[in-house]
Design an enzyme around this catalytic site. Sequence first.
Site, short mmCIF file in Angstrom:
data_model
loop_
_atom_site.label_atom_id
_atom_site.label_comp_id
_atom_site.label_asym_id
_atom_site.label_seq_id
_atom_site.Cartn_x
_atom_site.Cartn_y
_atom_site.Cartn_z
N PRO A 26 0.83 -1.20 0.00
CA PRO A 26 0.00 0.00 0.00
C PRO A 26 0.86 1.26 0.00
O PRO A 26 1.75 1.41 0.83
CB PRO A 26 -0.78 -0.09 1.32
CG PRO A 26 -0.54 -1.46 1.84
CD PRO A 26 0.73 -1.93 1.25
N GLU A 27 0.60 2.12 -0.96
CA GLU A 27 1.22 3.44 -0.97
C GLU A 27 0.07 4.43 -0.93
O GLU A 27 -1.06 4.05 -0.65
CB GLU A 27 2.13 3.59 -2.19
CG GLU A 27 3.26 2.56 -2.15
CD GLU A 27 4.35 2.79 -3.18
OE1 GLU A 27 4.52 3.92 -3.65
OE2 GLU A 27 5.04 1.81 -3.53
#
Length: 293
Positions: free
Chosen positions: A2-3
């Site tokens: 996840p960014e």
Amino acid sequence: MPELPEVEITRLGILKRVGGRRCTGAVVRETRFRKAAPANLSELLKGQCLRSIERRGKYLIWSFDRGYIVSHLGMSGVMRIVDPKATEPVKHDHIDILFGDLAVRYHDPRRFGFLIWLPESQDPHDLPEIAKLGEEPFSDDFTADRLHSALANTSLPIKEALLTGKYVVGVGNIYCSESLFEACISPLTPANKLSTKRLERLVAAIRQVLTLSLQEGGSTLKDFVSAEGEQGYFTLNAKVYGKAGKPCSCCGRPIKKLFKTKGRHIFAVTAKEDIDVLLAINDEDSIPPLQRP
DNA sequence: ATTCCCTCCTGCGCGC
DNA sequence: TGCGCGCAGGAGGGAA
């Protein structure tokens, strides 16, 4: 992984489905994370309305009537909306936050993430890890000029400098690699050697790459409803990240993967880097135009 | 102050 | 087929 886009899509998905609802309890099956989760989360949350969720970097701050949840997805965290009665928890489904017939289910195999509770007397923005964060990439304060000043005191390769989160938040390995490629900047360039003009390219590229990913992910937002909803990961469209050995979309030469000491910090680069190295760093006229997807 | 290095953790892909 | 190894990577923290 996840960014920023994944975290933002998570925020929107949760808000859309259970924003404004009253929490009816929680199930905590595991408390050992980067920060320990409260075993009594259910008591803490029950009866409180989820008023809003704010994203800061990759952190989410959930505002309830009498306090806050602060959460982070770490490396492998996913939050989905499920029907808790119809969907049996699987391995690594660690926490359910219940809102009547819907639940936010936090799944995190590596447990690098966390989910904590703060009473209303404690401002989440005062948490050290949140207080020290760099600029939001879409903020008006994230400009080439300011970035130039901020980077003046670091000789780290730009790739590593960006990954520290001190200058801009939400850009991890994938989007960092992609943004540098788009901006035609070698990941190895010392951060304090980049001109303001070149940093303008970088700022624009970061926003472009993140925007594209948000659009991609946004289209899968509906999948939050179903337990099997797959993440709309940007890597499907990545031009350099995870593409070592594949031909460069720009020049056709094989993309190279550079390692720095024992595999830490992988630099995904392309043959374009060879060109970049040849360019005088301040020879702005030589910078090829940004690629449009 | 900046930079380097290690740690947390599990799943997966690789080579043998 | 199965076993062990190394990698993946966000972020904190201690050491240099």
